[in-house]
Scaffold this active site. Structure first.
Site, short mmCIF file in Angstrom:
data_model
loop_
_atom_site.label_atom_id
_atom_site.label_comp_id
_atom_site.label_asym_id
_atom_site.label_seq_id
_atom_site.Cartn_x
_atom_site.Cartn_y
_atom_site.Cartn_z
N HIS A 124 39.05 36.61 47.49
CA HIS A 124 38.73 37.37 46.28
C HIS A 124 39.90 38.25 45.85
O HIS A 124 39.79 39.00 44.88
CB HIS A 124 37.47 38.20 46.52
CG HIS A 124 36.78 38.65 45.28
ND1 HIS A 124 36.57 39.98 44.97
CD2 HIS A 124 36.25 37.94 44.24
CE1 HIS A 124 35.94 40.07 43.82
NE2 HIS A 124 35.74 38.86 43.35
N LYS B 148 43.38 39.54 44.19
CA LYS B 148 44.17 39.26 42.99
C LYS B 148 45.49 39.98 43.14
O LYS B 148 45.62 41.17 42.84
CB LYS B 148 43.46 39.73 41.71
CG LYS B 148 42.21 38.93 41.36
CD LYS B 148 40.97 39.52 41.98
CE LYS B 148 39.73 38.76 41.52
NZ LYS B 148 38.52 39.27 42.19
N ASP C 137 60.00 38.57 43.25
CA ASP C 137 61.31 38.90 43.81
C ASP C 137 61.24 39.97 44.90
O ASP C 137 62.24 40.64 45.19
CB ASP C 137 62.28 39.35 42.71
CG ASP C 137 62.72 38.19 41.83
OD1 ASP C 137 62.48 37.02 42.22
OD2 ASP C 137 63.29 38.44 40.75
N HIS D 157 33.89 44.63 34.99
CA HIS D 157 34.42 43.91 36.15
C HIS D 157 35.27 44.83 37.02
O HIS D 157 35.91 44.39 37.98
CB HIS D 157 35.27 42.71 35.68
CG HIS D 157 35.44 41.64 36.72
ND1 HIS D 157 36.65 41.38 37.32
CD2 HIS D 157 34.55 40.78 37.27
CE1 HIS D 157 36.50 40.40 38.20
NE2 HIS D 157 35.24 40.01 38.19
N LYS E 43 36.69 47.63 39.68
CA LYS E 43 36.47 47.97 41.08
C LYS E 43 37.42 49.11 41.43
O LYS E 43 38.44 48.92 42.10
CB LYS E 43 36.72 46.74 41.96
CG LYS E 43 35.76 45.59 41.64
CD LYS E 43 36.31 44.24 41.99
CE LYS E 43 37.29 43.75 40.95
NZ LYS E 43 36.64 43.26 39.73
N ASP F 188 38.13 63.77 43.46
CA ASP F 188 38.76 65.09 43.42
C ASP F 188 40.07 65.13 42.63
O ASP F 188 40.96 65.93 42.90
CB ASP F 188 39.00 65.64 44.83
CG ASP F 188 37.71 66.16 45.46
OD1 ASP F 188 36.70 66.28 44.74
OD2 ASP F 188 37.72 66.45 46.67
#
Length: 389
Positions: free
Chosen positions: A113, A115, A120, A293, A295, A300
């Site tokens: 899952h 991404k 380089d 979508h 996450k 604080d």
């Protein structure tokens, strides 16, 4: 081994695909030595074809291009865009490739899952955005709402190493034993800024709970405010207790959750928790404008995280995930301001008595969905007691 904060980084927030894909494609076009990309979904749509075309051009000019996709999320990729990339000279691997006959087995829940991309060895992308056209969202106002970051600085080396490690594991498991052509890169990326950050992963060996523990450490230390945005929110008992304890000591806890039904089982299972969360003094906002979508979280005003991991059992206990945790007031303020705008323009606050006012059949549906998710986690043998009441 516990992840540590690495100083000397420059980290930039990217909001949705409209900022992410131009930055990613520009980096690929500028690549001189290597492009390494991991994604759960690599769709054969306008966006996917643009990214694939940039990768193909890089491979043709001699850049070492490696693409790792998930066998379920990108199951059409190997015979489509993946084939085109191979013909251009790129290397493509599939994590746990699916077969035509589907059976419910534990390993099917263990997905790639993450991404990630590294160009380089000096520029990294970390986030939750798949390679898919997030403007094509039938029935809602686009875009699909999500985040990623670019990273320059010493932390890139850890991300790069993690991607190479997983590539070698998948290559060995699939008997794709040809050694990758590794470019000559600088030994350690130089400092580009002053931001301290950690790269945190979840796997099934040494890092099974690292992302969850990073959240819990920050929640336990919170003194003023916790703001969490999660597309799929179904935390275990420890996580729920930590949020409730924070609210009890006077911390303002706000959850920005998915208001639209995308995956019905998780959507209704999450609603089974609303009563207990609201009773603890936690504020819940449901995002309705488009599909959420994201996450991410801000705590604080100086601790922040962006990544691929939702706060549900499949992300926290089963899938391979990757987040960056940033300790920086400026970055946290930027992310928090973005979340506040999303809440102001596309979210509704859930009333404290809303769960009790729902029809009996909706409450029964939610409890049934939650029971099914708990059963699935139990069958996976990874949940332990986290989803027992």
């Amino acid at each position: 081994m516990k992840a540590h904060f690495v100083p000397g980084n420059r980290i930039r927030l990217l909001e949705c695909g409209m900022e992410y894909f131009p930055a990613l494609i520009a980096a690929i076009e500028a690549a001189r030595y290597e492009v390494h990309l991991e994604t759960y979904i690599f769709a054969d749509d306008e966006t996917g074809r643009r990214v694939a075309a940039a990768l193909s051009r890089a491979a043709r000019r001699g850049v070492a291009v490696r693409v790792l996709v998930d066998g379920f999320g990108a199951r059409e990729f190997p015979a489509g865009l993946g084939r085109d990339l191979r013909q251009a000279g790129a290397r493509v691997l599939v994590y746990r490739q699916e077969v035509a006959r589907l059976r419910l087995r534990r390993h099917r829940l263990r997905r790639l899952h993450r991404k990630l991309a590294v160009v380089d060895g000096t520029l990294a992308f970390v986030g939750g955005i798949n390679v898919i056209d997030d403007i094509n969202t039938p029935g809602q106002v686009p875009p699909r709402y999500d985040y990623a970051v670019t990273i320059e600085g010493p932390l890139v080396a850890e991300i790069h190493q993690s991607m190479h490690h997983l590539w070698r594991l998948v290559a060995s498991a699939t008997l794709n034993l040809r050694a990758p052509r590794l470019p000559v890169l600088e030994a350690a990326p130089r400092r580009h800024g002053r931001t301290r950050a950690r790269f945190v992963i979840r796997d099934n060996l040494r890092h099974r709970r690292d992302i969850e523990e990073a959240y819990l450490e920050a929640i336990d230390g919170a003194r003023r405010e916790i703001l969490i945005a999660s597309a799929y929110f179904l935390p275990g008992r420890r996580f729920r207790q930590a949020l409730a304890a924070a609210a009890a000591r006077g911390v303002r806890v706000t959850l920005l959750l998915q208001g639209r039904v995308e995956y019905a089982l998780l959507h209704y299972a999450t609603q089974a928790l609303y009563g207990r969360l609201l009773a603890s003094g936690i504020v819940i906002a449901e995002y309705h404008r488009s599909f959420l979508h994201a996450k991410v979280a801000v705590i604080d005003g100086q601790w922040a995280t962006v990544g691929s991991s939702n706060i549900d059992p499949f992300s926290l206990l089963l899938a391979r995930e990757a987040n960056v945790v940033v300790w920086d007031k400026g970055f946290a303020a930027t992310l928090e301001a973005s979340l506040r705008r999303a809440m102001a323009t596309g979210a509704d606050i859930v009333a404290a008595d809303a769960p009790k006012r729902r029809p009996w059949w909706q409450r029964l549906l939610s409890q049934g969905a939650y029971t099914l998710v708990r059963a699935a986690v139990g069958l996976s043998r990874y949940g332990g007691g986290e989803y027992r009441e």
